[in-house]
Each structure stands twice: as structure tokens, then as C-alpha cells.
Design a protein around this motif. Structure first.
Motif, short mmCIF file in Angstrom:
data_model
loop_
_atom_site.label_atom_id
_atom_site.label_comp_id
_atom_site.label_asym_id
_atom_site.label_seq_id
_atom_site.Cartn_x
_atom_site.Cartn_y
_atom_site.Cartn_z
N ALA A 128 43.71 37.03 41.86
CA ALA A 128 42.82 36.98 42.69
C ALA A 128 43.52 36.87 44.44
CB ALA A 128 41.85 35.89 42.51
N GLY A 132 42.61 40.36 45.53
CA GLY A 132 41.01 40.11 45.59
C GLY A 132 40.59 40.65 47.12
N ASP A 135 35.05 40.87 49.65
CA ASP A 135 33.53 40.63 49.10
C ASP A 135 33.99 39.83 47.64
OD1 ASP A 135 32.24 41.96 50.83
OD2 ASP A 135 31.94 43.72 49.56
N GLU A 136 34.80 40.04 46.96
CA GLU A 136 35.16 39.11 45.85
C GLU A 136 35.56 37.86 46.11
OE1 GLU A 136 36.76 42.70 43.00
OE2 GLU A 136 38.32 41.66 44.24
N ARG A 139 32.47 35.89 46.99
CA ARG A 139 31.90 35.29 46.02
C ARG A 139 32.49 34.15 45.21
NH1 ARG A 139 30.49 40.85 45.00
NH2 ARG A 139 32.41 41.42 44.11
N ALA A 167 33.58 34.36 38.95
CA ALA A 167 34.20 35.10 40.55
C ALA A 167 35.51 35.29 40.42
CB ALA A 167 33.52 34.36 41.51
N ARG A 170 36.61 37.96 38.13
CA ARG A 170 36.29 39.42 38.57
C ARG A 170 37.27 39.76 39.71
NH1 ARG A 170 29.79 38.35 37.95
NH2 ARG A 170 29.54 39.69 36.33
N ALA A 171 37.67 38.74 40.71
CA ALA A 171 38.50 39.13 41.69
C ALA A 171 40.04 39.35 41.24
CB ALA A 171 38.48 37.99 42.70
N ALA A 178 38.34 40.51 33.67
CA ALA A 178 36.91 40.80 33.96
C ALA A 178 36.07 40.68 32.97
CB ALA A 178 36.77 41.85 34.83
#
Length: 248
Positions: A128, A132, A135-136, A139, A167, A170-171, A178
Motif C-alpha cells: 500500500a 496505493g 483515494d485508497e 480510505r 482499507a 484493498r490499497a 484484497a
């Protein structure tokens, strides 16, 4: 494995199925299998299950198929449907993991889960920091802000903590990490409740902020170390609990 599952009669089982009969039966049978109800008795036939739960054979058949796909059951010629050993269960299936975590609490299971976390989340944090998107990263900061609000009683402590960790996964930019989010979310609900109860306080926001700050600074090594320390604290707590129990 002890049998802590209550006996299910037709009157007891029907209300538990809820509006979605197939999923209600899946949940009821899954809990019964995981808690050991069928260790000393054969798994019922579809006809017996339909009668016990007051549902159609098609509902029963679909629930059994879903449990088979999760590794809890198998159909064998001339033996019918049998419960599979725990080594065959799909531990990455969120239903199976939830049933395991909701049964009689196991410190060993909590340790094993956090050992898995420490193998994955520090690397996700490092990724990340490297890849990342704005936007990520925003979050991740939002997850931390929710944790700060939760300390003041203005958000849900558990959901805020989960949002922060998810988060980061996902990043990472890695689709495998993810997709680990559902497993993390399910297991963290038990892990965080357990550690918060022992500590008598919520998760350490400053330790989470150290992870966020390293990611925001694109410091991959710092993010990895901060996340490893965060989860390592949980593993140390588990060791302390076991040491205390051994003495007492």
C-alpha cells in the motif's frame, strides 16, 4: 471436540431458519457440524433433515450441497452423506470461519489466525505504501479517523478497526490480498472483541496511526514494521494469557 450444540427438535429448528430457508438450514447444520453434534451419530438423510426442520427436500438438498462445497460433508456410495474431518474444511470460507470462531472460544485458534495475519498484513501495508492510490490512502485515513471517533463514543469501535485493516488490504493493489478482506473482517470480529476485553480498552489508535503514517509517507519498510508490531502485540497478549492460565 466437545458437543456443546443443543438438541434440535422441529419446533426449535424452524424459527432459526429465518426468511431464507436454504441459508437458514445451511447455518444451522454448519454450526451443528463444527460444534461436534455428529461426531457420535450419523449425519441425517435428506428426508430426516426435511422432517426435522419442516422444509422441503429441495431446500435440504441445496443446503447439503453448499456444505459439501465448503468441505464439511461428502457423499459416499453405500454410506450416504458423512461429515468430513476438520482437516478437510475450507477455513477460508467465511461461514466456516465464523462457525469455528463462534463455538467454544479457543485461544489456539485466535493465535493461528493472528499468525496468518502477520504473514499477510505487513506485506499488504508495504505494498500500500508503494502502490496505493490517493483515494485508497484516503480510505485508510478515514478508517483511522473512525477509530478516533470511536474512542470518543461517536462510532463503532469494532467496525472502525475492521474498516482500517480492510482499507489497507484493498490499497495493496494485489487482488489476492484484497479478497482476503472477508476472512479478515469475519475473524477480526472475534479477535478484536477478545483482545479489547482482555486489555479493558479499545485498540491502540496510536499504533494504527503509525501504520497509516508510514503508508502515507510511502515508507514501505516502516509500514511493514509498524503493522508487524501491531499484530505482534496481539500475539504477545495471547502468550501472556496462556502463561497466566498455566500459573493459575
Amino acid at each position: 471436540m466437545a458437543n456443546n450444540y443443543p438438541e434440535l427438535g422441529v419446533e426449535d429448528a424452524r424459527p432459526q431458519l429465518g426468511r431464507n430457508l436454504t441459508y437458514g438450514m445451511l447455518d444451522s447444520l454448519g454450526r451443528a457440524i463444527v460444534t461436534g453434534r455428529y461426531e457420535r451419530e450419523p449425519f441425517p438423510t435428506e428426508a430426516e433433515l426435511a422432517k426435522q426442520h419442516g422444509v422441503s427436500r429441495s431446500v435440504t438438498r441445496e443446503a447439503v450441497k453448499m456444505l459439501t462445497a465448503k468441505g464439511l460433508l461428502s457423499a459416499r456410495p453405500r454410506q450416504g452423506t458423512v461429515v468430513q474431518p476438520a482437516t478437510n474444511w475450507n477455513l477460508f470460507d467465511t461461514d466456516v470461519l465464523r462457525w469455528l470462531l463462534e463455538r467454544q472460544f479457543s485461544v489456539d485458534l485466535l493465535r493461528q489466525f493472528n499468525q496468518l495475519r502477520v504473514a499477510i498484513e505487513p506485506e499488504a501495508a508495504a505494498l500500500a505504501a508503494r502502490v496505493g492510490t490517493p483515494d485508497e490512502l484516503a480510505r485508510i485515513s478515514q478508517g483511522l479517523e473512525r477509530m478516533e471517533l470511536a474512542e470518543q463514543g461517536n462510532d463503532d469501535t469494532l467496525e472502525a478497526d475492521i474498516a482500517f485493516h480492510v482499507a489497507i488490504l484493498r490499497a495493496s493493489g494485489n487482488p489476492f490480498y484484497a479478497q482476503f478482506r472477508d476472512v479478515v473482517g469475519t475473524a477480526l470480529r472475534t479477535s478484536i472483541r477478545f483482545t479489547n476485553r482482555l486489555k479493558g480498552r479499545t485498540a491502540n489508535v496510536a499504533d494504527h496511526a503509525a501504520v497509516r503514517d508510514a503508508i502515507a509517507a510511502h515508507d514501505a519498510e516502516g509500514a511493514r514494521a509498524a503493522m508487524r508490531a501491531l499484530i505482534g502485540d496481539v500475539l504477545d497478549l495471547i502468550d501472556d494469557v496462556e502463561a497466566s492460565e498455566a500459573k493459575g
